[in-house]
Design an enzyme around this catalytic site. Structure first.
Site, short mmCIF file in Angstrom:
data_model
loop_
_atom_site.label_atom_id
_atom_site.label_comp_id
_atom_site.label_asym_id
_atom_site.label_seq_id
_atom_site.Cartn_x
_atom_site.Cartn_y
_atom_site.Cartn_z
N ARG A 268 -9.16 1.31 8.63
CA ARG A 268 -8.79 -0.04 9.03
C ARG A 268 -9.89 -0.73 9.83
O ARG A 268 -9.74 -1.90 10.18
CB ARG A 268 -7.52 0.01 9.91
CG ARG A 268 -6.23 -0.17 9.13
CD ARG A 268 -5.08 -0.04 10.12
NE ARG A 268 -3.91 -0.78 9.75
CZ ARG A 268 -2.86 -0.28 9.09
NH1 ARG A 268 -2.87 0.96 8.67
NH2 ARG A 268 -1.81 -1.01 8.85
N ARG B 171 12.20 -1.50 11.69
CA ARG B 171 10.94 -1.01 12.26
C ARG B 171 10.53 -1.88 13.44
O ARG B 171 10.55 -3.12 13.33
CB ARG B 171 9.86 -1.03 11.17
CG ARG B 171 9.16 0.31 11.07
CD ARG B 171 8.26 0.34 9.88
NE ARG B 171 6.97 -0.29 10.16
CZ ARG B 171 5.91 -0.18 9.37
NH1 ARG B 171 6.00 0.55 8.28
NH2 ARG B 171 4.79 -0.77 9.66
N ARG C 32 12.08 -6.20 5.58
CA ARG C 32 12.08 -4.77 5.91
C ARG C 32 12.69 -4.55 7.30
O ARG C 32 13.38 -3.56 7.53
CB ARG C 32 10.66 -4.21 5.85
CG ARG C 32 10.62 -2.72 6.14
CD ARG C 32 9.29 -2.10 5.81
NE ARG C 32 8.24 -2.54 6.72
CZ ARG C 32 6.96 -2.22 6.59
NH1 ARG C 32 6.57 -1.45 5.59
NH2 ARG C 32 6.06 -2.64 7.45
N ARG D 132 -0.34 -8.59 13.63
CA ARG D 132 -0.89 -7.60 12.69
C ARG D 132 -1.76 -8.29 11.64
O ARG D 132 -2.80 -7.78 11.25
CB ARG D 132 0.25 -6.81 12.03
CG ARG D 132 0.83 -5.77 12.97
CD ARG D 132 2.20 -5.32 12.56
NE ARG D 132 2.24 -4.63 11.30
CZ ARG D 132 3.33 -4.45 10.57
NH1 ARG D 132 4.49 -4.94 11.00
NH2 ARG D 132 3.29 -3.80 9.46
N LYS E 168 0.83 -1.21 0.00
CA LYS E 168 0.00 0.00 0.00
C LYS E 168 0.86 1.25 0.00
O LYS E 168 0.68 2.14 -0.83
CB LYS E 168 -0.90 0.06 1.25
CG LYS E 168 -1.81 -1.12 1.46
CD LYS E 168 -2.63 -0.95 2.72
CE LYS E 168 -1.83 -0.88 4.00
NZ LYS E 168 -1.24 -2.14 4.44
P1 B4P Z 1 3.94 -1.71 2.41
O1 B4P Z 1 2.75 -2.54 2.20
O2 B4P Z 1 4.09 -0.53 1.56
O3 B4P Z 1 3.82 -1.51 3.98
P2 B4P Z 1 3.12 -0.36 4.77
O4 B4P Z 1 2.46 0.64 3.93
O5 B4P Z 1 4.17 0.11 5.68
O6 B4P Z 1 1.91 -1.03 5.54
P3 B4P Z 1 1.79 -1.59 6.97
O7 B4P Z 1 0.38 -2.07 7.07
O8 B4P Z 1 2.89 -2.58 7.20
O9 B4P Z 1 2.05 -0.44 8.03
P4 B4P Z 1 1.33 0.94 8.42
O10 B4P Z 1 2.40 1.96 8.44
O11 B4P Z 1 0.13 1.23 7.58
O12 B4P Z 1 5.34 -2.45 2.19
C1 B4P Z 1 5.85 -3.48 2.96
C2 B4P Z 1 7.21 -3.97 2.46
O13 B4P Z 1 7.04 -4.73 1.26
C3 B4P Z 1 8.20 -2.86 2.11
O14 B4P Z 1 9.45 -3.24 2.61
C4 B4P Z 1 8.23 -2.81 0.58
O15 B4P Z 1 9.48 -2.44 0.06
C5 B4P Z 1 7.89 -4.24 0.21
N1 B4P Z 1 7.14 -4.34 -1.04
C6 B4P Z 1 6.08 -3.55 -1.41
N2 B4P Z 1 5.61 -3.93 -2.62
C7 B4P Z 1 6.37 -5.02 -3.01
C8 B4P Z 1 6.36 -5.89 -4.17
N3 B4P Z 1 5.46 -5.74 -5.17
N4 B4P Z 1 7.27 -6.88 -4.23
C9 B4P Z 1 8.16 -7.06 -3.24
N5 B4P Z 1 8.24 -6.28 -2.11
C10 B4P Z 1 7.35 -5.27 -2.01
O16 B4P Z 1 0.80 0.67 9.93
C11 B4P Z 1 1.68 0.38 11.01
C12 B4P Z 1 0.90 0.36 12.33
O17 B4P Z 1 0.36 1.68 12.63
C13 B4P Z 1 -0.33 -0.55 12.41
O18 B4P Z 1 0.00 -1.90 12.71
C14 B4P Z 1 -1.15 0.14 13.55
O19 B4P Z 1 -0.67 -0.18 14.81
C15 B4P Z 1 -0.91 1.61 13.29
N6 B4P Z 1 -1.95 2.22 12.41
C16 B4P Z 1 -1.73 2.73 11.17
N7 B4P Z 1 -2.89 3.18 10.63
C17 B4P Z 1 -3.87 2.93 11.55
C18 B4P Z 1 -5.26 3.12 11.57
N8 B4P Z 1 -5.91 3.66 10.52
N9 B4P Z 1 -5.97 2.75 12.68
C19 B4P Z 1 -5.34 2.21 13.74
N10 B4P Z 1 -4.01 1.99 13.78
C20 B4P Z 1 -3.27 2.34 12.70
#
Ligand code: B4P
Length: 194
Positions: free
Chosen positions: A90, A135, A129, A146, A15
């Site tokens: 979410r 992280r 990652r 998660r 995402k």
């Molecule tokens: P991403 O999928 O981009 O990960 P993300 O955006 O960081 O999502 P995530 O759900 O993990 O965390 P968030 O910050 O939203 O990429 C993941 C990895 O995969 C990267 O290393 C990337 O390079 C790699 N990758 C991507 N595409 C690829 C492909 N096609 N092929 C190979 N590799 C690839 O949330 C973190 C925490 O914050 C949550 O657990 C929660 O505690 C809190 N939070 C955030 N939003 C919230 C909300 N709305 N409500 C409540 N809590 C919330």
């Protein structure tokens, strides 16, 4: 171009990766609730102090706090012509709040891009990652939690957006470029329909 797009999918589905690419292309801001929360943790704000242990445990920060934070971000000038929501909503309560906030601005969600990836690929990506970025919530136990929280609280939102005809499902288990090409197509379709 004006676009209000939700990026939806399990943790680590890409995402954030895809939203940041599309934001650069469209000139519409990426609003990542995860990034804003991590910035609050780094700065040691009141919100950050509450969010830190919750995020480290892989749980969701309470809806009211996240929605308040999102409302403030949405009011910033750069979001006037749209926004790419990354990691929000979410929960059902967050989806309802997003509809309300957008309606107050005379806007609505245009499209929900559902990027799905199998669990074993997610675990591999997030542990990778962890090695690269360190992280705090990318440990094996937290990643499992998660995923559990995603299945229980977030995945049911797919049916809600499907019913409203806004859901576009993409196979996220491909290269970043291949997924980006699908994202672009989905958004081009949107501008033609507008
Ligand atoms: P991403 O999928 O981009 O990960 P993300 O955006 O960081 O999502 P995530 O759900 O993990 O965390 P968030 O910050 O939203 O990429 C993941 C990895 O995969 C990267 O290393 C990337 O390079 C790699 N990758 C991507 N595409 C690829 C492909 N096609 N092929 C190979 N590799 C690839 O949330 C973190 C925490 O914050 C949550 O657990 C929660 O505690 C809190 N939070 C955030 N939003 C919230 C909300 N709305 N409500 C409540 N809590 C919330």
């Amino acid at each position: 171009m004006s676009a209000t797009v939700v990026f939806f999918g399990p943790p680590g589905s890409g995402k954030g990766t895809q939203a940041s690419r599309l934001a650069a292309e469209l000139g519409v801001p990426q609003i990542s609730t995860g990034d804003i929360l991590r910035a609050n943790v780094a700065l040691g704000t009141e919100l950050g102090k509450i969010a830190k242990p919750i995020m480290e445990a892989g749980e969701l920060v309470p809806d009211e706090l996240v929605t308040k934070m999102l409302k403030a971000r949405l009011a910033e000038r750069d979001a006037e012509n749209g926004a790419l929501f990354d990691g929000y909503p979410r929960t059902v309560a967050q989806a309802e709040a997003l509809d309300r906030l957008l309606a107050e601005l005379g806007r609505r969600v245009d499209v929900v891009l559902f990027i799905d990836v199998p669990d074993d690929v997610i675990v591999e990506r997030l542990l990778n990652r962890a090695r690269l970025e360190g992280r705090a919530d990318d440990t094996p136990a937290t990643v499992r939690e998660r995923l559990r929280v995603y299945r229980e609280k977030t995945a049911p939102l797919a049916a809600r957006y499907e019913a409203s005809g806004k859901l576009v499902a993409l196979d996220g288990n491909r290269s970043v470029e291949d997924v980006a090409a699908d994202v672009k197509r989905a958004v081009e379709g949107l501008s033609r329909a507008a």
